[in-house]
Scaffold this motif. Structure first.
Motif, PDB file in Angstrom:
ATOM      1  N   SER A  16       0.776  -1.239  -0.006  1.00  0.00           N
ATOM      2  CA  SER A  16       0.175   0.084   0.067  1.00  0.00           C
ATOM      3  C   SER A  16       0.691   1.045   0.052  1.00  0.00           C
ATOM      4  CB  SER A  16      -1.005  -0.014   1.240  1.00  0.00           C
ATOM      5  OG  SER A  16      -0.172  -0.029   2.421  1.00  0.00           O
ATOM      6  N   GLY A  18       5.431   3.140  -0.025  1.00  0.00           N
ATOM      7  CA  GLY A  18       6.621   2.576   0.274  1.00  0.00           C
ATOM      8  C   GLY A  18       7.157   1.810  -0.949  1.00  0.00           C
ATOM      9  N   GLY A  20       6.932  -1.478  -1.646  1.00  0.00           N
ATOM     10  CA  GLY A  20       6.001  -2.348  -2.230  1.00  0.00           C
ATOM     11  C   GLY A  20       5.018  -1.745  -3.125  1.00  0.00           C
ATOM     12  N   HIS A  39      -1.992  -4.273   5.004  1.00  0.00           N
ATOM     13  CA  HIS A  39      -2.046  -4.436   6.540  1.00  0.00           C
ATOM     14  C   HIS A  39      -3.321  -3.469   7.272  1.00  0.00           C
ATOM     15  CE1 HIS A  39      -1.080  -4.936  10.907  1.00  0.00           C
ATOM     16  NE2 HIS A  39      -1.527  -6.040  10.488  1.00  0.00           N
ATOM     17  N   VAL A  66       0.778 -10.722   7.327  1.00  0.00           N
ATOM     18  CA  VAL A  66       1.858 -11.614   6.844  1.00  0.00           C
ATOM     19  C   VAL A  66       2.297 -12.512   7.863  1.00  0.00           C
ATOM     20  CG1 VAL A  66       2.289 -10.379   4.711  1.00  0.00           C
ATOM     21  CG2 VAL A  66       3.495 -10.029   6.705  1.00  0.00           C
ATOM     22  N   ILE A 115       6.808 -10.589  11.552  1.00  0.00           N
ATOM     23  CA  ILE A 115       6.483  -9.815  10.386  1.00  0.00           C
ATOM     24  C   ILE A 115       7.805  -9.982   9.364  1.00  0.00           C
ATOM     25  CG2 ILE A 115       5.938  -7.636   9.195  1.00  0.00           C
ATOM     26  CD1 ILE A 115       4.317  -6.931  11.891  1.00  0.00           C
ATOM     27  N   ASN A 116       9.056  -9.506   9.827  1.00  0.00           N
ATOM     28  CA  ASN A 116      10.040  -9.708   8.815  1.00  0.00           C
ATOM     29  C   ASN A 116      10.574 -11.149   8.298  1.00  0.00           C
ATOM     30  OD1 ASN A 116      10.686  -6.625   8.908  1.00  0.00           O
ATOM     31  ND2 ASN A 116      10.469  -6.801  11.032  1.00  0.00           N
ATOM     32  N   SER A 144      14.936  -7.613   2.230  1.00  0.00           N
ATOM     33  CA  SER A 144      15.743  -7.918   3.373  1.00  0.00           C
ATOM     34  C   SER A 144      16.333  -6.349   3.439  1.00  0.00           C
ATOM     35  CB  SER A 144      17.003  -8.747   3.048  1.00  0.00           C
ATOM     36  OG  SER A 144      18.022  -8.693   4.040  1.00  0.00           O
ATOM     37  N   SER A 145      17.495  -6.313   3.880  1.00  0.00           N
ATOM     38  CA  SER A 145      18.055  -4.938   4.185  1.00  0.00           C
ATOM     39  C   SER A 145      19.474  -5.026   4.242  1.00  0.00           C
ATOM     40  CB  SER A 145      17.618  -4.240   5.709  1.00  0.00           C
ATOM     41  OG  SER A 145      18.391  -3.323   6.209  1.00  0.00           O
ATOM     42  N   LYS A 162      16.432  -9.622   9.354  1.00  0.00           N
ATOM     43  CA  LYS A 162      16.798  -9.728   8.082  1.00  0.00           C
ATOM     44  C   LYS A 162      18.193 -10.502   7.859  1.00  0.00           C
ATOM     45  CE  LYS A 162      14.071  -6.326   6.992  1.00  0.00           C
ATOM     46  NZ  LYS A 162      13.058  -6.729   5.872  1.00  0.00           N
ATOM     47  N   GLY A 189      19.297   0.170   0.863  1.00  0.00           N
ATOM     48  CA  GLY A 189      20.023   0.767   1.985  1.00  0.00           C
ATOM     49  C   GLY A 189      18.966   1.934   2.654  1.00  0.00           C
ATOM     50  N   ALA A 190      19.222   3.114   2.478  1.00  0.00           N
ATOM     51  CA  ALA A 190      18.481   4.099   3.148  1.00  0.00           C
ATOM     52  C   ALA A 190      17.432   4.600   2.055  1.00  0.00           C
ATOM     53  CB  ALA A 190      19.163   5.288   3.682  1.00  0.00           C
ATOM     54  N   ILE A 191      16.011   4.031   2.219  1.00  0.00           N
ATOM     55  CA  ILE A 191      15.326   4.721   0.825  1.00  0.00           C
ATOM     56  C   ILE A 191      14.142   5.482   1.482  1.00  0.00           C
ATOM     57  CG2 ILE A 191      13.672   3.478  -0.589  1.00  0.00           C
ATOM     58  CD1 ILE A 191      16.619   2.708  -1.192  1.00  0.00           C
ATOM     59  N   THR A 193      10.841   6.462   2.335  1.00  0.00           N
ATOM     60  CA  THR A 193       9.636   5.831   2.404  1.00  0.00           C
ATOM     61  C   THR A 193       9.062   6.121   3.601  1.00  0.00           C
ATOM     62  OG1 THR A 193      10.154   3.842   3.510  1.00  0.00           O
ATOM     63  CG2 THR A 193      10.484   3.749   1.030  1.00  0.00           C
ATOM     64  N   ILE A 195       8.676   4.453   6.172  1.00  0.00           N
ATOM     65  CA  ILE A 195       9.133   3.761   7.638  1.00  0.00           C
ATOM     66  C   ILE A 195      10.402   4.850   7.899  1.00  0.00           C
ATOM     67  CG2 ILE A 195      11.321   2.605   6.562  1.00  0.00           C
ATOM     68  CD1 ILE A 195      10.398   0.047   7.716  1.00  0.00           C
TER      69      ILE A 195
HETATM   70  P1  NAD Z   1       6.922   1.052   4.792  1.00  0.00           P
HETATM   71  O1  NAD Z   1       6.555   1.538   6.151  1.00  0.00           O
HETATM   72  O2  NAD Z   1       6.445   2.232   3.622  1.00  0.00           O
HETATM   73  O3  NAD Z   1       6.121  -0.046   4.367  1.00  0.00           O
HETATM   74  C1  NAD Z   1       6.055  -1.549   4.656  1.00  0.00           C
HETATM   75  C2  NAD Z   1       4.870  -1.948   4.506  1.00  0.00           C
HETATM   76  O4  NAD Z   1       4.615  -3.228   5.143  1.00  0.00           O
HETATM   77  C3  NAD Z   1       3.534  -1.413   4.756  1.00  0.00           C
HETATM   78  O5  NAD Z   1       2.870  -1.212   3.606  1.00  0.00           O
HETATM   79  C4  NAD Z   1       2.873  -2.101   6.032  1.00  0.00           C
HETATM   80  O6  NAD Z   1       1.763  -1.926   6.103  1.00  0.00           O
HETATM   81  C5  NAD Z   1       3.391  -3.302   5.694  1.00  0.00           C
HETATM   82  N1  NAD Z   1       3.198  -4.269   6.720  1.00  0.00           N
HETATM   83  C6  NAD Z   1       3.899  -4.085   8.112  1.00  0.00           C
HETATM   84  N2  NAD Z   1       3.223  -5.150   8.919  1.00  0.00           N
HETATM   85  C7  NAD Z   1       2.562  -5.943   8.058  1.00  0.00           C
HETATM   86  C8  NAD Z   1       1.955  -7.063   8.417  1.00  0.00           C
HETATM   87  N3  NAD Z   1       1.918  -7.622   9.606  1.00  0.00           N
HETATM   88  N4  NAD Z   1       1.053  -7.499   7.361  1.00  0.00           N
HETATM   89  C9  NAD Z   1       1.157  -7.215   6.061  1.00  0.00           C
HETATM   90  N5  NAD Z   1       1.851  -6.072   5.931  1.00  0.00           N
HETATM   91  C10 NAD Z   1       2.440  -5.284   6.787  1.00  0.00           C
HETATM   92  O7  NAD Z   1       8.304   0.707   4.512  1.00  0.00           O
HETATM   93  P2  NAD Z   1       9.421   0.437   3.387  1.00  0.00           P
HETATM   94  O8  NAD Z   1      10.604   1.245   3.608  1.00  0.00           O
HETATM   95  O9  NAD Z   1       8.470   0.375   2.161  1.00  0.00           O
HETATM   96  O10 NAD Z   1       9.686  -1.123   3.691  1.00  0.00           O
HETATM   97  C11 NAD Z   1       9.508  -2.364   2.719  1.00  0.00           C
HETATM   98  C12 NAD Z   1      10.531  -3.449   3.038  1.00  0.00           C
HETATM   99  O11 NAD Z   1      11.567  -2.731   2.734  1.00  0.00           O
HETATM  100  C13 NAD Z   1      10.570  -3.769   4.409  1.00  0.00           C
HETATM  101  O12 NAD Z   1      10.766  -5.109   4.513  1.00  0.00           O
HETATM  102  C14 NAD Z   1      11.743  -3.125   5.122  1.00  0.00           C
HETATM  103  O13 NAD Z   1      12.379  -3.484   6.271  1.00  0.00           O
HETATM  104  C15 NAD Z   1      12.588  -3.037   3.849  1.00  0.00           C
HETATM  105  N6  NAD Z   1      13.712  -1.978   3.553  1.00  0.00           N
HETATM  106  C16 NAD Z   1      13.298  -0.675   3.712  1.00  0.00           C
HETATM  107  C17 NAD Z   1      14.426   0.187   3.870  1.00  0.00           C
HETATM  108  C18 NAD Z   1      14.016   1.835   3.656  1.00  0.00           C
HETATM  109  O14 NAD Z   1      15.131   2.284   3.957  1.00  0.00           O
HETATM  110  N7  NAD Z   1      13.051   2.333   3.402  1.00  0.00           N
HETATM  111  C19 NAD Z   1      15.588  -0.187   3.906  1.00  0.00           C
HETATM  112  C20 NAD Z   1      15.988  -1.519   3.984  1.00  0.00           C
HETATM  113  C21 NAD Z   1      14.942  -2.454   3.952  1.00  0.00           C
END
Ligand code: NAD
Length: 261
Positions: A16, A18, A20, A39, A66, A115-116, A144-145, A162, A189-191, A193, A195
């Motif tokens: 929904s 970031g 994804g 979610h 999830v 979750i992760n 992952s990350s 992770k 890395g650092a994106i 979004t 989060i």
């Molecule tokens: P985000 O917070 O924008 O998105 C995370 C998504 O996961 C949200 O849509 C949230 O609703 C969903 N989610 C959380 N718990 C859930 C559950 N129990 N069931 C279903 N959905 C659930 O964050 P993002 O940055 O888009 O993160 C996406 C992925 O990338 C994550 O796994 C995060 O750990 C990873 N990541 C992000 C970064 C970054 O810098 N943004 C860096 C490394 C890894």
């Protein structure tokens, strides 16, 4: 364009917003059919569905947690019911809790791992069973990350999850390679979004994070989506069990830049 992806069916968890969300929109550009899991943010998921449909693709938004078996089963069922099968499963959903490790509660720890990491296992299990039962192949992409590699004090639960995803990806890639099923990992890395919204709203924290990246730029969700679409496609047909770092060089130890150290 990746022509082989046309009409292929993907499930994307946490779609929904970031990363994804960007993957869902990128897959739709390839005319894939997408199950967008959310979610809590129904409006965000529905907006993605609307945008995809407006551009001639197809998608559905499905609410599911999830970290539960019923949740991931509902996502597979939605792919079958709406689009007739499954080709790509993206385990993207994730969250983090910052707490000193001696203070994190068991409930918080289990939530982050659930979750992760367990969520990745549950999603992968569902996809694998579908392909094996139906004598089909497909591929899994796990989000992952850089923290599968870089330790992150006060985020031990997240880094542990992770790190677990990394070895889970490698193990099942090996286990199911003889069946023609590929499994890969993306380590952002650092994106920019949601989060990171609070952190990046603070100019000094934004600059601090930027200074840890050799390319001196915070990444965009689309940068990760571009990696995901390649991994999903046939152009990555000989790639399995790997981690693709999408991090502007963050894992290259920026502190050593210019011969420092
Ligand atoms: P985000 O917070 O924008 O998105 C995370 C998504 O996961 C949200 O849509 C949230 O609703 C969903 N989610 C959380 N718990 C859930 C559950 N129990 N069931 C279903 N959905 C659930 O964050 P993002 O940055 O888009 O993160 C996406 C992925 O990338 C994550 O796994 C995060 O750990 C990873 N990541 C992000 C970064 C970054 O810098 N943004 C860096 C490394 C890894």
């Amino acid at each position: 364009m990746f022509n082989d992806l046309n009409k292929k069916v993907a499930v994307i968890t946490g779609g929904s917003k970031g990363i994804g969300n960007a993957i869902a929109l990128r897959f739709a550009q390839e005319k894939m059919n997408v199950v967008i899991n959310y979610h809590s943010d129904e409006a965000g998921a529905q907006a993605a569905v609307d945008e995809i449909r407006k551009n001639g693709g197809d998608a559905v938004a499905i609410k599911a947690d999830v970290s539960t078996e019923t949740g991931v089963k509902a996502l597979l069922q939605a792919a079958i019911d709406n689009f007739g099968g499954l080709d790509v499963w993206v385990n993207n959903a994730g969250m983090e809790i910052q707490t000193p490790t001696h203070q994190i509660t068991l409930e918080e720890w289990n939530k982050v791992i659930g979750i992760n990491m367990t969520g990745v296992f549950l999603g992968a299990k569902e996809a694998l069973n579908y392909w094996l039962d139906n004598d089909r192949t497909g591929n899994i992409i796990n989000m992952s990350s850089v923290h599968q590699q870089i330790p992150w004090p006060t985020f031990a639960s997240y880094a542990t999850a992770k790190g677990g995803v990394k070895l889970f990806t490698e193990t099942i890639a090996m286990e199911y390679a003889p069946k023609g099923i590929r499994v890969n990992n993306i380590a952002p890395g650092a994106i920019n979004t949601p989060i990171n919204a609070k952190k990046f709203a603070d100019k000094s924290q934004y600059a601090e994070t930027q200074s840890m990246i050799p390319m001196q730029k915070i990444g965009d969700p689309e940068d990760v989506a571009d990696a995901a679409v390649w991994l999903a496609s046939n152009q990555a047909k000989y790639v399995t069990g790997t981690t693709l770092f999408v991090d502007g060089g963050m894992t290259l130890y920026a502190a050593f830049q210019d011969g420092k150290g």
